[in-house]
Design a protein around this motif. Structure first.
Motif, PDB file in Angstrom:
ATOM      1  N   TYR A 196       8.636  -0.206  -3.703  1.00 24.42           N
ATOM      2  CA  TYR A 196       8.567   1.076  -4.402  1.00 24.42           C
ATOM      3  C   TYR A 196       9.385   1.012  -5.688  1.00 24.42           C
ATOM      4  CZ  TYR A 196       9.586   5.827  -5.755  1.00 24.42           C
ATOM      5  OH  TYR A 196       9.730   6.967  -6.491  1.00 24.42           O
ATOM      6  N   PHE A 236      -7.677  -2.427   6.187  1.00 25.76           N
ATOM      7  CA  PHE A 236      -7.519  -1.676   4.936  1.00 25.76           C
ATOM      8  C   PHE A 236      -8.861  -1.555   4.196  1.00 25.76           C
ATOM      9  CE2 PHE A 236      -2.835  -2.285   5.017  1.00 25.76           C
ATOM     10  CZ  PHE A 236      -2.496  -0.979   4.733  1.00 25.76           C
ATOM     11  N   TYR A 284       2.732   1.867  -3.287  1.00 22.54           N
ATOM     12  CA  TYR A 284       1.835   2.432  -4.295  1.00 22.54           C
ATOM     13  C   TYR A 284       1.601   3.910  -4.015  1.00 22.54           C
ATOM     14  CZ  TYR A 284      -2.353   3.346  -7.022  1.00 22.54           C
ATOM     15  OH  TYR A 284      -3.247   3.878  -7.897  1.00 22.54           O
ATOM     16  N   GLY A 285       1.357   4.214  -2.743  1.00 22.15           N
ATOM     17  CA  GLY A 285       1.118   5.609  -2.370  1.00 22.15           C
ATOM     18  C   GLY A 285       2.281   6.506  -2.748  1.00 22.15           C
ATOM     19  N   PHE A 286       3.511   6.049  -2.436  1.00 22.72           N
ATOM     20  CA  PHE A 286       4.689   6.847  -2.758  1.00 22.72           C
ATOM     21  C   PHE A 286       4.882   6.958  -4.267  1.00 22.72           C
ATOM     22  CE2 PHE A 286       6.322   5.910   1.629  1.00 22.72           C
ATOM     23  CZ  PHE A 286       6.405   7.230   2.021  1.00 22.72           C
ATOM     24  N   PRO A 329      -4.187   9.346   0.417  1.00 21.93           N
ATOM     25  CA  PRO A 329      -2.783   9.075   0.791  1.00 21.93           C
ATOM     26  C   PRO A 329      -2.643   8.563   2.216  1.00 21.93           C
ATOM     27  CG  PRO A 329      -3.005  11.267  -0.167  1.00 21.93           C
ATOM     28  CD  PRO A 329      -4.375  10.712  -0.064  1.00 21.93           C
ATOM     29  N   PHE A 362      12.085  12.970  -8.410  1.00 20.46           N
ATOM     30  CA  PHE A 362      11.111  12.279  -7.531  1.00 20.46           C
ATOM     31  C   PHE A 362       9.910  13.168  -7.217  1.00 20.46           C
ATOM     32  CE2 PHE A 362      10.079   8.919  -4.663  1.00 20.46           C
ATOM     33  CZ  PHE A 362       9.355   9.530  -3.648  1.00 20.46           C
ATOM     34  N   PHE A 375       0.838  -1.199   0.000  1.00 19.78           N
ATOM     35  CA  PHE A 375       0.000   0.000   0.000  1.00 19.78           C
ATOM     36  C   PHE A 375       0.876   1.254   0.000  1.00 19.78           C
ATOM     37  CE2 PHE A 375      -3.684  -2.559   1.217  1.00 19.78           C
ATOM     38  CZ  PHE A 375      -4.722  -1.850   0.640  1.00 19.78           C
ATOM     39  N   ALA A 376       1.870   1.258   0.895  1.00 11.63           N
ATOM     40  CA  ALA A 376       2.718   2.445   1.018  1.00 11.63           C
ATOM     41  C   ALA A 376       3.510   2.685  -0.264  1.00 11.63           C
ATOM     42  CB  ALA A 376       3.662   2.296   2.198  1.00 11.63           C
ATOM     43  N   PHE A 401       1.133  13.746  -2.770  1.00  8.33           N
ATOM     44  CA  PHE A 401       0.634  14.383  -1.547  1.00  8.33           C
ATOM     45  C   PHE A 401       1.773  15.170  -0.929  1.00  8.33           C
ATOM     46  CE2 PHE A 401       2.090  10.098  -0.644  1.00  8.33           C
ATOM     47  CZ  PHE A 401       2.877  10.254   0.474  1.00  8.33           C
ATOM     48  N   VAL A 420      -4.658   6.627   3.833  1.00  2.74           N
ATOM     49  CA  VAL A 420      -4.992   5.199   3.887  1.00  2.74           C
ATOM     50  C   VAL A 420      -3.838   4.365   3.335  1.00  2.74           C
ATOM     51  CG1 VAL A 420      -6.535   3.425   2.995  1.00  2.74           C
ATOM     52  CG2 VAL A 420      -7.448   5.623   3.737  1.00  2.74           C
ATOM     53  N   PHE A 421      -3.210   4.855   2.270  1.00  2.60           N
ATOM     54  CA  PHE A 421      -2.152   4.065   1.627  1.00  2.60           C
ATOM     55  C   PHE A 421      -0.838   4.137   2.403  1.00  2.60           C
ATOM     56  CE2 PHE A 421      -5.098   3.840  -1.787  1.00  2.60           C
ATOM     57  CZ  PHE A 421      -4.708   2.771  -2.554  1.00  2.60           C
ATOM     58  N   VAL A 422      -0.402   5.341   2.690  1.00  8.80           N
ATOM     59  CA  VAL A 422       0.933   5.520   3.267  1.00  8.80           C
ATOM     60  C   VAL A 422       0.875   5.607   4.792  1.00  8.80           C
ATOM     61  CG1 VAL A 422       2.979   6.987   3.223  1.00  8.80           C
ATOM     62  CG2 VAL A 422       1.656   6.665   1.154  1.00  8.80           C
ATOM     63  N   ALA A 467       1.976   2.515   7.172  1.00 14.20           N
ATOM     64  CA  ALA A 467       3.413   2.235   7.134  1.00 14.20           C
ATOM     65  C   ALA A 467       4.176   3.302   7.913  1.00 14.20           C
ATOM     66  CB  ALA A 467       3.905   2.183   5.687  1.00 14.20           C
ATOM     67  N   ILE A 490       0.549   8.355  -5.942  1.00 14.09           N
ATOM     68  CA  ILE A 490      -0.335   9.394  -5.412  1.00 14.09           C
ATOM     69  C   ILE A 490       0.535  10.572  -5.015  1.00 14.09           C
ATOM     70  CG2 ILE A 490      -2.102   9.945  -3.697  1.00 14.09           C
ATOM     71  CD1 ILE A 490      -2.523   6.975  -3.292  1.00 14.09           C
ATOM     72  N   ARG A 543       5.686  13.970   0.374  1.00 12.24           N
ATOM     73  CA  ARG A 543       5.965  12.640  -0.162  1.00 12.24           C
ATOM     74  C   ARG A 543       7.460  12.342  -0.187  1.00 12.24           C
ATOM     75  NH1 ARG A 543       5.433  10.261  -5.962  1.00 12.24           N
ATOM     76  NH2 ARG A 543       6.182  12.311  -6.545  1.00 12.24           N
TER      77      ARG A 543
END
Lengths: 300, 375
Positions: free
Chosen positions: A183, B73, A118-120, B93, B375, A115-116, A125, B95-97, B100, A123, A128
């Motif tokens: 990642y 989740f 994918y987020g990094f 974000p 990045f 999940f993390a 935000f 929920v995803f990050v 962790a 998405i 990041r």
């Protein structure tokens, strides 16, 4: 390296050297395996290599395995032995505990890390980059730094000695590497797959579950094997957070090394049982394991 | 009249869905989490205090642990799906990050600060003692012995694992692929074995019997067959540390070999061919072409093994318990925490380990910054 001229001499040297090295490398494990099939008296009376000299007289059996697991199978002499030793061995319960610790402690970090990752990767935000740099930095932090504070938290929360406690600890210590590896993989997936899914109105969650997870299976498998071997073979985290009531295999073996210091026939059988599952995983999934090692540099 | 009624109906049908969605939002965001947490808590209590047979507990625990995280989740997603689009975008974000980052904060980031703080306090964490624990960490006999031994571990394990790994990888590269696969698998195999398991294997090899008795340890059997007296290998200072080091070389060579082998396969064949045409012999080709080409890999492998041996614990704990002059930093930390119950000293020793990895951390961050300008 194909097509180079090699003289017979150099070829023989290369093959011979490798055979000798492989023999030396395998010999210790061979000794363990052979001894685990010999009776206690035989192990103490002569070296295991004497079996190879005279295999007919060796009297190999599975008795040691039956004793450490605590299942005599109708043999009364063995039942008596087990009854005398059972209090101290309890290897079967350690096997169950190891499984109970290892399976969730492998799956949970993968799930959270995927999940993390994918987020990094997909998405945007605020913060990041900063957070991801934090993950990279924390990757090499030795887990010893966390033992005392986490132990204090666990005593307060009544989590000490519980499976949940050790799962979370292994999750915490495995996460930086997991997020980093996943990642690296997920961020290189082709961008247009995701964009067309977005146009069709799919949410991040749907895209992640339907598209990314299936595509990331090789990376997930690589990390799963690393984490599985790491947790199954771990001693320190189990000693600190699991304590005596839910002992895993490594703890039990450590205990046997102390109390059964001279019972080599039981120790060798116990050690081989502890090696069995990792060896099966290792040989059947070696390709993924190597890929994981190649992708991941260092872990704290 | 007709007009107003349709208006009213229109307003009503406007209110009803609005009420409906918000009620369902409220329902989902309160009721679903409540039920989920309640179920998880009940099962947790059962697992902790239950008296069921062990295999039942094991299966329930595995399902509970894996399923619980999945459920959390799914629940989080279910809740944010009910929010308006703008909020959904803001919350996704988290929920995803979020999970962790929360776990990393709890298990690694905050503990680092707390350990730094705890290292300034006494054994029970009550009285401020300044740098007294660091005086212990840098000057006590046990720690000086640990520093010396850790240095031996670092240098010898890294040099021999990488050296053997390189030699085996280069030699195996010249053999038939099937032969190469088998040889590499055999040498790689110890990687799957726990350090405790490896300790059982090697303690048996080092087993000592008094002179005259039948030696059942392989090493003493060889030594006595050559006419020398048998030795208690694990008690003989300062050599006993080296006998422990051998175990980890045995475990780590496979790792070095696999990584180096992959790098060697990446050397362009033309490069070596050109070198040979220019008259380089095998040794020159090895030192002038192969080694420089895979320099980056050698550094990475060495760093990984150095970090690993810096924290070496299991082997020492199970072979000698850190006695007979074999103490290392990680085992001394464990002894301070769980034998002496001196948390202040334990924390200070952990900080010493942290200081030792800071150069690697700096290097990793610099590499990362260079790679990811965009990045």
């Amino acid at each position: 390296m194909v097509g180079r001229r090699q003289t017979w001499g150099s070829k023989a040297f290369v093959y011979g050297t490798l055979l000798i090295i492989a023999f030396v490398w395998t010999l210790p494990t061979m000794g363990l395996l052979v001894s685990s099939f010999r009776s206690g008296d035989a192990v103490l009376a002569s070296g295991w290599w004497t079996v190879l000299r005279n295999p007919a007289k060796a009297e190999l059996s599975l008795d040691n395995y039956r004793i450490v697991i605590g299942s005599a199978g109708g043999n009364s002499r063995l039942q008596e032995k087990i009854r005398r030793g059972q209090e101290n061995i309890k290897l079967w319960s350690a096997v169950l505990n190891s499984l109970t610790v290892t399976i969730p402690a492998t799956v949970i970090p993968i799930l959270i890390a995927a999940f993390a990752a994918y987020g990094f990767a997909w998405i945007s935000f605020p913060g990041r980059r900063t957070f991801f740099i934090g993950v990279v930095a924390i990757m090499v932090v030795p887990l010893q730094i966390a033992l005392i504070p986490i132990l204090r938290d666990y005593i307060k929360l009544d989590l000490n000695g519980t499976f949940l406690g050790i799962w979370l600890a292994h999750t915490g210590f495995g996460l930086p590497l997991a997020v980093y590896l996943l990642y690296n993989y997920i961020s290189t997936l082709p961008r247009d797959i995701l964009e067309s899914a977005f146009i069709d109105g799919a949410s991040h969650f749907t895209i992640f579950v339907r598209l990314i997870l299936p595509l990331a299976v090789p990376a997930l498998a690589s990390f799963a094997i690393l984490q599985f071997l790491w947790v199954w073979n771990d001693l320190l985290v189990a000693l600190v957070f699991l304590g005596a009531q839910n002992e895993v295999l490594t703890q039990r073996l450590l205990g046997m090394l102390g109390t059964f210091g001279t019972d080599w026939h039981l120790l060798t059988a116990g050690a081989f049982i502890s090696m069995l599952l990792p060896l099966i995983v290792f040989f059947s999934l070696q390709r993924f394991f190597v890929r994981g090692l190649l992708a991941g540099s260092v872990k704290g | 009249m007709k007009q107003t009624s349709t208006e009213e109906v229109g307003r009503l049908t406007g209110i009803l869905p609005w009420l409906g969605t918000n009620l369902s939002r409220l329902f989902v965001s309160l009721f679903v989490p409540a039920v989920t947490f309640y179920v998880l808590l009940v099962v947790f209590r059962f697992l902790r205090d239950g008296q069921a047979p062990q295999w039942v507990t094991a299966i329930v625990a595995i399902i509970w642990g894996v399923g619980g995280v999945l459920a959390l989740f799914l629940m989080a997603n279910l809740i944010i799906e009910r929010f308006p689009a703008q909020w959904k975008r803001r919350l996704t974000p988290f929920v995803f990050v979020g999970p962790a980052l929360a776990i990393l904060a709890w298990y690694l980031f905050i503990p680092t600060l707390r350990t730094l703080w705890a290292s300034l306090f006494d054994a029970r964490g009550e009285k401020f003692v300044g740098f007294q624990n660091y005086v212990y960490a840098f000057t006590s006999k046990a720690m000086l012995e640990s520093f010396r031994n850790n240095l031996i571990w670092l240098v010898v394990v890294t040099a021999f694992s990488v050296g053997f790994g390189l030699i085996i990888a280069v030699l195996a590269d010249r053999t038939h692929p099937a032969f190469e696969t088998i040889i590499k698998a055999l040498i790689f195999m110890p990687m799957a074995i726990s350090m405790v398991g490896a300790s059982v294997i090697w303690k048996f090899i080092y087993e000592f019997r008094p002179p005259g008795a039948e030696q059942i340890g392989l090493l003493n059997a060889i030594v006595t067959a050559l006419g020398a007296p048998p030795q208690a290998w694990l008690l003989k200072q300062p050599w006993n540390t080296l006998f422990l080091v051998v175990i980890v070389i045995w475990l780590q060579t496979g790792y070095a070999m696999v990584i180096i082998s992959a790098a060697i396969k990446g050397i362009p064949a033309e490069l070596l061919e050109a070198g040979r045409i220019d008259g380089a012999n095998e040794f020159q080709a090895f030192f002038k072409i192969t080694v420089p080409y895979i320099r980056g890999t050698l550094i990475t492998v060495s760093t990984t093994i150095i970090l690993f041996t810096l924290k070496i614990f299991d082997v020492v704990q199970s072979m000698t318990g850190g006695n007979f002059g074999t103490q290392v930093i990680a085992n001394e930390q464990y002894s301070q925490m769980f034998r002496a119950f001196n948390f202040g000293r334990g924390a200070a020793i952990a900080v010493v380990l942290l200081l030792a990895v800071i150069p690697v951390m700096y290097y990793n961050l610099r590499q990362f910054a260079q790679q990811t300008e965009a990045f």
